[in-house]
Design an enzyme around this catalytic site. Structure first.
Site, mmCIF file in Angstrom:
data_model
loop_
_atom_site.group_PDB
_atom_site.id
_atom_site.type_symbol
_atom_site.label_atom_id
_atom_site.label_comp_id
_atom_site.label_asym_id
_atom_site.label_seq_id
_atom_site.Cartn_x
_atom_site.Cartn_y
_atom_site.Cartn_z
ATOM 1 N N ASN A 160 -11.143 17.171 0.068
ATOM 2 C CA ASN A 160 -11.979 15.988 -0.094
ATOM 3 C C ASN A 160 -13.421 16.357 0.156
ATOM 4 O O ASN A 160 -13.723 17.211 0.998
ATOM 5 C CB ASN A 160 -11.543 14.904 0.903
ATOM 6 C CG ASN A 160 -12.314 13.587 0.694
ATOM 7 O OD1 ASN A 160 -12.923 13.379 -0.348
ATOM 8 N ND2 ASN A 160 -12.275 12.720 1.691
ATOM 9 N N ASP A 181 -11.049 11.653 7.566
ATOM 10 C CA ASP A 181 -12.060 12.730 7.449
ATOM 11 C C ASP A 181 -11.977 13.710 8.611
ATOM 12 O O ASP A 181 -12.994 14.187 9.123
ATOM 13 C CB ASP A 181 -13.469 12.110 7.362
ATOM 14 C CG ASP A 181 -13.589 11.169 6.166
ATOM 15 O OD1 ASP A 181 -14.301 10.145 6.306
ATOM 16 O OD2 ASP A 181 -12.961 11.448 5.135
ATOM 17 N N ARG A 195 0.824 -1.205 0.000
ATOM 18 C CA ARG A 195 0.000 0.000 0.000
ATOM 19 C C ARG A 195 0.867 1.268 0.000
ATOM 20 O O ARG A 195 0.566 2.245 -0.690
ATOM 21 C CB ARG A 195 -0.913 -0.002 1.246
ATOM 22 C CG ARG A 195 -1.818 1.186 1.365
ATOM 23 C CD ARG A 195 -2.818 1.242 0.193
ATOM 24 N NE ARG A 195 -3.662 2.425 0.310
ATOM 25 C CZ ARG A 195 -4.877 2.427 0.845
ATOM 26 N NH1 ARG A 195 -5.404 1.294 1.277
ATOM 27 N NH2 ARG A 195 -5.572 3.539 0.930
ATOM 28 N N GLY A 254 -5.629 12.033 9.235
ATOM 29 C CA GLY A 254 -6.713 11.289 9.899
ATOM 30 C C GLY A 254 -7.766 10.835 8.906
ATOM 31 O O GLY A 254 -7.656 11.083 7.699
ATOM 32 N N LEU A 305 -5.483 8.480 1.614
ATOM 33 C CA LEU A 305 -4.205 8.960 1.083
ATOM 34 C C LEU A 305 -3.149 8.826 2.184
ATOM 35 O O LEU A 305 -3.361 9.237 3.331
ATOM 36 C CB LEU A 305 -4.356 10.408 0.627
ATOM 37 C CG LEU A 305 -5.309 10.558 -0.566
ATOM 38 C CD1 LEU A 305 -5.666 12.023 -0.783
ATOM 39 C CD2 LEU A 305 -4.707 9.938 -1.817
ATOM 40 N N ASP A 325 -6.105 15.603 5.900
ATOM 41 C CA ASP A 325 -4.936 15.457 6.785
ATOM 42 C C ASP A 325 -4.772 13.962 7.036
ATOM 43 O O ASP A 325 -5.540 13.145 6.515
ATOM 44 C CB ASP A 325 -5.125 16.287 8.071
ATOM 45 C CG ASP A 325 -6.122 15.672 9.026
ATOM 46 O OD1 ASP A 325 -6.383 16.306 10.062
ATOM 47 O OD2 ASP A 325 -6.656 14.577 8.748
ATOM 48 N N HIS A 348 -17.079 14.983 1.378
ATOM 49 C CA HIS A 348 -17.592 13.881 2.192
ATOM 50 C C HIS A 348 -19.092 14.059 2.416
ATOM 51 O O HIS A 348 -19.525 15.159 2.762
ATOM 52 C CB HIS A 348 -16.848 13.836 3.542
ATOM 53 C CG HIS A 348 -17.269 12.707 4.426
ATOM 54 N ND1 HIS A 348 -16.848 11.414 4.217
ATOM 55 C CD2 HIS A 348 -18.094 12.678 5.504
ATOM 56 C CE1 HIS A 348 -17.397 10.634 5.133
ATOM 57 N NE2 HIS A 348 -18.155 11.370 5.935
HETATM 58 C C1 GRF Z 1 -19.745 11.244 -3.067
HETATM 59 O O1 GRF Z 1 -20.853 11.264 -2.175
HETATM 60 C C2 GRF Z 1 -18.467 11.260 -2.275
HETATM 61 O O2 GRF Z 1 -18.508 12.092 -1.134
HETATM 62 C C3 GRF Z 1 -18.383 9.817 -1.857
HETATM 63 O O3 GRF Z 1 -18.754 9.097 -3.029
HETATM 64 C C4 GRF Z 1 -19.629 9.909 -3.793
HETATM 65 C C5 GRF Z 1 -18.990 10.084 -5.154
HETATM 66 O O4 GRF Z 1 -19.947 10.283 -6.092
HETATM 67 N N1 GRF Z 1 -17.055 9.475 -1.401
HETATM 68 P P1 GRF Z 1 -19.510 10.420 -7.664
HETATM 69 O O5 GRF Z 1 -18.571 9.266 -7.972
HETATM 70 O O6 GRF Z 1 -18.803 11.727 -7.814
HETATM 71 O O7 GRF Z 1 -20.825 10.362 -8.393
#
Ligand code: GRF
Length: 191
Positions: free
Chosen positions: A108, A146, A66, A144, A94, A142, A110
Site C-alpha cells: 500500500n 497502516d 462488509r 492494522g 482490507l 497487515d 500512504h
Molecule cells: C495517494 O496519495 C494515496 O496514498 C492516497 O490517495 C492518493 C491516491 O491518488 N490513499 P491517485 O488516486 O493515485 O491519484
C-alpha cells in the site's frame, strides 16, 4: 520473471498511471492484470481501460455486509492469480478474508512517513501538526491501519504556504516513484 499485479484504486489513479507508464516504458518487469475499485465511477478505472487493462468495479453498498464484500473482493482479485496486489489510492481497509489470501504480498502507498499520520487524512494531519517534513511510504499491508512492514519511504518538505491539496499533490509526486520502485524491487516470496 514478469510479475502479475492487480491494482486496487478508489480515485483519480495517478499512482496507477505511473505504474502503467513505467511498465510500458520497460522499466518495470510487470503486468497489470486488472484494476479493481470500490468506486464505480473512479477515474482510475478509465485510465486502466485506456490501456486495455481489465477494470472492475466492486462497490460497497452503505449498510452492506462488509465481510462479504471483502470476501468477494478476494475472489475477484484471486481470479487473476496475482504475484502482487498494489493498493494505490484505495480507500477501504482490507479485511480478514482478503488478507488471509493476499496478506504478505499486498503493498500500500500512504502519503506520510509512517508510523506518523496513519489513516485517511495524512496530509491534513501533518499540516495540523505543524511538521516541516512529511513524505510517503510503501509498506506491506497487515491487519492494522497502516502498520505493516515498511518497504520504502521518501521525505517531502512542508511549505509554509501549503494547503492540504498542495501538500498532498507534492507528496503524490514522490508516491508515484516509490510505488514504481516497490513493484520493481518486489520479489515473490517476500513478505
Ligand atoms: C495517494 O496519495 C494515496 O496514498 C492516497 O490517495 C492518493 C491516491 O491518488 N490513499 P491517485 O488516486 O493515485 O491519484
Amino acid at each position: 520473471m514478469t510479475k502479475e499485479v492487480v491494482v486496487l484504486v478508489s480515485g483519480t489513479g495517478t499512482l496507477l498511471q505511473a505504474l502503467i507508464d513505467a511498465i510500458e516504458s520497460g522499466s518495470v518487469d510487470a503486468r497489470v492484470a486488472a484494476v479493481v475499485s470500490d468506486q464505480s465511477g473512479a477515474p482510475a478505472l478509465e485510465r486502466a481501460r485506456r490501456h486495455g487493462i481489465e477494470a472492475i468495479a466492486h462497490p460497497f453498498r452503505k449498510g452492506g455486509d462488509r465481510a462479504l464484500w471483502d470476501a468477494e473482493l478476494a475472489e475477484i482479485v484471486g481470479a487473476f492469480e496475482p504475484d502482487l496486489v498494489a493498493s494505490a489510492g484505495f480507500m477501504k481497509l482490507l479485511g480478514g478474508a482478503f488478507l488471509a489470501r493476499f496478506g504478505g504480498h499486498t503493498i500500500n502507498s500512504h502519503p506520510s512517513l509512517l508510523p506518523s499520520f496513519p489513516g485517511m487524512r495524512a496530509p491534513a494531519d501533518a499540516l495540523a501538526a505543524g511538521v516541516k517534513v512529511t513524505g510517503a511510504t510503501v509498506f506491506i499491508v497487515d491487519p492494522g491501519i497502516d502498520t505493516g512492514r515498511i518497504l520504502v519511504q521518501t521525505a517531502v518538505d512542508v511549505h509554509d504556504e501549503d494547503t492540504v491539496q498542495t501538500l498532498h499533490e507534492r507528496i503524490k509526486i514522490v508516491e508515484r516513484e516509490l510505488l514504481v520502485r516497490a513493484v520493481r524491487e518486489w520479489e515473490p516470496g517476500e513478505s
